[in-house]
Write a protein that holds these residues in place. Sequence first.
Motif, mmCIF file in Angstrom:
data_model
loop_
_atom_site.group_PDB
_atom_site.id
_atom_site.type_symbol
_atom_site.label_atom_id
_atom_site.label_comp_id
_atom_site.label_asym_id
_atom_site.label_seq_id
_atom_site.Cartn_x
_atom_site.Cartn_y
_atom_site.Cartn_z
ATOM 1 N N ASP A 84 -1.732 4.402 11.682
ATOM 2 C CA ASP A 84 -2.192 3.129 11.129
ATOM 3 C C ASP A 84 -1.010 2.226 10.775
ATOM 4 N N LYS A 130 3.813 16.830 -3.481
ATOM 5 C CA LYS A 130 3.216 17.569 -2.375
ATOM 6 C C LYS A 130 4.234 18.584 -1.874
ATOM 7 N N ARG A 164 0.820 -1.220 0.000
ATOM 8 C CA ARG A 164 0.000 0.000 0.000
ATOM 9 C C ARG A 164 0.849 1.263 0.000
ATOM 10 N N GLU A 198 3.006 8.690 7.381
ATOM 11 C CA GLU A 198 2.365 7.633 8.157
ATOM 12 C C GLU A 198 2.978 7.667 9.556
ATOM 13 N N PRO A 252 4.270 3.514 -4.666
ATOM 14 C CA PRO A 252 3.487 4.167 -5.731
ATOM 15 C C PRO A 252 3.290 3.280 -6.944
ATOM 16 N N GLU A 257 0.928 4.673 -9.505
ATOM 17 C CA GLU A 257 0.402 5.602 -10.506
ATOM 18 C C GLU A 257 1.152 6.920 -10.409
ATOM 19 N N LYS A 287 3.431 8.058 -2.660
ATOM 20 C CA LYS A 287 2.124 7.618 -3.131
ATOM 21 C C LYS A 287 1.074 8.661 -2.755
ATOM 22 N N ASN A 288 0.163 8.935 -3.690
ATOM 23 C CA ASN A 288 -0.808 10.010 -3.492
ATOM 24 C C ASN A 288 -1.679 9.799 -2.258
ATOM 25 N N SER A 289 -1.940 8.532 -1.911
ATOM 26 C CA SER A 289 -2.807 8.242 -0.772
ATOM 27 C C SER A 289 -2.048 8.136 0.545
ATOM 28 N N LEU A 290 -0.718 8.273 0.502
ATOM 29 C CA LEU A 290 0.066 8.139 1.727
ATOM 30 C C LEU A 290 -0.254 9.279 2.677
ATOM 31 N N ASN A 291 -0.473 8.954 3.931
ATOM 32 C CA ASN A 291 -0.863 9.939 4.935
ATOM 33 C C ASN A 291 0.341 10.753 5.399
ATOM 34 N N LYS A 339 1.645 12.866 -7.609
ATOM 35 C CA LYS A 339 1.362 14.298 -7.547
ATOM 36 C C LYS A 339 2.228 14.896 -6.443
#
Length: 341
Positions: free
Chosen positions: A287, A230, A220, A243, A223, A225, A262-266, A228
């Motif tokens: 998490d 940050k 998870r 994370e 990356p 895709e 990764k775009n969804s990484l917190n 983007k």
Amino acid sequence: MSVTIKCKGCGATLQTKDVQKVGYALTLDHDYCQACYKLLHYGDVHEHFHPEDLPKLSQDAVVFMVSSVLHLDMLFTYPVYRYEPNLKYVYLINQIDLLPESTNLDEMLKNMIIRAKQMRIPYHDIIMMSAKNPYDIKNLEVYMQNFSEKNLYLIGVQNSGKTTIFKALTKDTHALAFSKAGLTQEALIKNIGKRQIYDMPGLYQKGYVHQFLPYQIYKRLIPQETIKPKIYQLKKDQTLFLEGLVSISVSNDKQTVVLYVKNSLNVHKTNITKIENLLKEKENNFDIYVDDYEEKNFKITDTKMQLTFADIGFMHIQGPNTIKVTYPKGMHISLSEALFK
């Protein structure tokens, strides 16, 4: 006469005697060993081992050294050419589709050539590509056919995309290409025109995230895709937490940093004074986390530098500044000059 049967997913020799050993299958009639079958159908991972030795290579060969853009800090650091100095070496920079469209690829290639010359790396060519791009794959196939050598080897760090390239070139539908370190166990071999192409087991890189986290978690973080970037503006002693794994704190005021993860990484911003307490109660605050951490300080010059966090991603920063990084104990963290801006 016994016949050696290979797993079509990882290349391991199939065997039915020891469930604990690589290549175990219920019967030799199966296409896959049990480890590959469970990964393919259930996402269940039985750990493969990590091959430590590079198999002997044919002298009638071209070696394609595959590197992901996520591993650029390790580019040219695996000296395969020292063991096989008479072969031709082509460096394939894979997964350029992960970089933003605004990335100056010409500048990136120029800087890689400069680095290769500085490190005295022998190379026949350096090619940037995406294994997911049919146009790039077709061009690579044509390029490979121009060599007179019979054997073509794909060699590189685990999770660099070698098997994805192999599958695209050979139309192999059985080989497995997941973000799973140590998946390919023995060379996968197919014909491509009049030549043979070998997908070799990945070179082991100590300190990548699979060493600290189970497969279902670390996949998870990697990356898949286009990233983007940050952009963060940090003040003195402010901290970015990726994370519950990596924190980056700056010593000077007004520092711009750009994260490529990764775009969804917190990612969240906090203060350096809160790191210790956040990690003391990491189970409640994050998490994703590990048991043990360590710290390291990096001095940043006025040159744009890249701080790489294992195979999770990297950060660009231009000093002067000093940054403090807290990360999982033993994790691969490196500072190098950025190859693109």
